[in-house]
Design an enzyme around this catalytic site. Sequence first.
Site, PDB file in Angstrom:
ATOM      1  N   LEU A  65     133.504  47.007  14.068  1.00  0.00           N
ATOM      2  CA  LEU A  65     134.040  46.302  12.920  1.00  0.00           C
ATOM      3  C   LEU A  65     133.781  45.000  13.221  1.00  0.00           C
ATOM      4  O   LEU A  65     133.889  44.022  14.097  1.00  0.00           O
ATOM      5  CB  LEU A  65     135.943  46.336  13.046  1.00  0.00           C
ATOM      6  CG  LEU A  65     136.626  45.390  12.064  1.00  0.00           C
ATOM      7  CD1 LEU A  65     136.225  45.519  10.916  1.00  0.00           C
ATOM      8  CD2 LEU A  65     138.022  45.803  12.441  1.00  0.00           C
ATOM      9  N   HIS A  66     133.207  44.481  11.974  1.00  0.00           N
ATOM     10  CA  HIS A  66     133.032  42.812  12.064  1.00  0.00           C
ATOM     11  C   HIS A  66     133.360  42.265  10.834  1.00  0.00           C
ATOM     12  O   HIS A  66     132.875  42.955   9.794  1.00  0.00           O
ATOM     13  CB  HIS A  66     131.666  42.590  12.539  1.00  0.00           C
ATOM     14  CG  HIS A  66     130.464  43.229  11.484  1.00  0.00           C
ATOM     15  ND1 HIS A  66     130.384  44.428  11.871  1.00  0.00           N
ATOM     16  CD2 HIS A  66     129.554  42.694  10.866  1.00  0.00           C
ATOM     17  CE1 HIS A  66     129.289  44.986  10.932  1.00  0.00           C
ATOM     18  NE2 HIS A  66     128.775  43.717  10.373  1.00  0.00           N
ATOM     19  N   VAL A  67     134.028  41.211  10.746  1.00  0.00           N
ATOM     20  CA  VAL A  67     134.588  40.529   9.553  1.00  0.00           C
ATOM     21  C   VAL A  67     133.776  39.220   9.638  1.00  0.00           C
ATOM     22  O   VAL A  67     133.772  38.404  10.467  1.00  0.00           O
ATOM     23  CB  VAL A  67     135.924  40.172   9.650  1.00  0.00           C
ATOM     24  CG1 VAL A  67     136.459  39.468   8.400  1.00  0.00           C
ATOM     25  CG2 VAL A  67     137.102  41.296   9.794  1.00  0.00           C
TER      26      VAL A  67
END
Length: 152
Positions: free
Chosen positions: A111-113
């Site tokens: 997960l990367h924002v």
Amino acid sequence: MSYVSTAPTSDPGCVFCNALSRGDDRAALVLRRGEQAFLILNAFPYASGHLMAATARHGGGLPDATAGELAEVMALVQLGMRTLRAVYRPDGFNVGVNEGRVAGAGVLDHLHVHVVPRWNGDSNFMPVLGDVRVLPEALDVTYDRLSAALDS
Ligand SMILES: [Zn+2]
């Protein structure tokens, strides 16, 4: 009784796993490490200061993240925004997740924002999902500026 997960925790072919295991956070553009997540500069920025808060565990995207990972990723998003605000004085931000290759994700198993600072007049529409790039300053300059602000 069952195990929570059988997903691998690292992959030597993965950009994020490699960044975390490189042993040189500046060269790897890793700005801050948490327990379950980390802050990293995007190597192909849409704007100067474009960074990402990502899970350290190799094992999936947003639907697969634990509550603890989500909390730490968002805390790092906030820290990144505050630091960018102090250093670059942007007028706003784009904050978002691309999930899956078809949606533009470059790393599939963390997960990367994305956090992209915006300035009035920088462009009519921020192509977070596209390929247009605004002229950024050199990555090592950005890294040093943000790293100094994080440590102050
Ligand atoms: Zn990985």
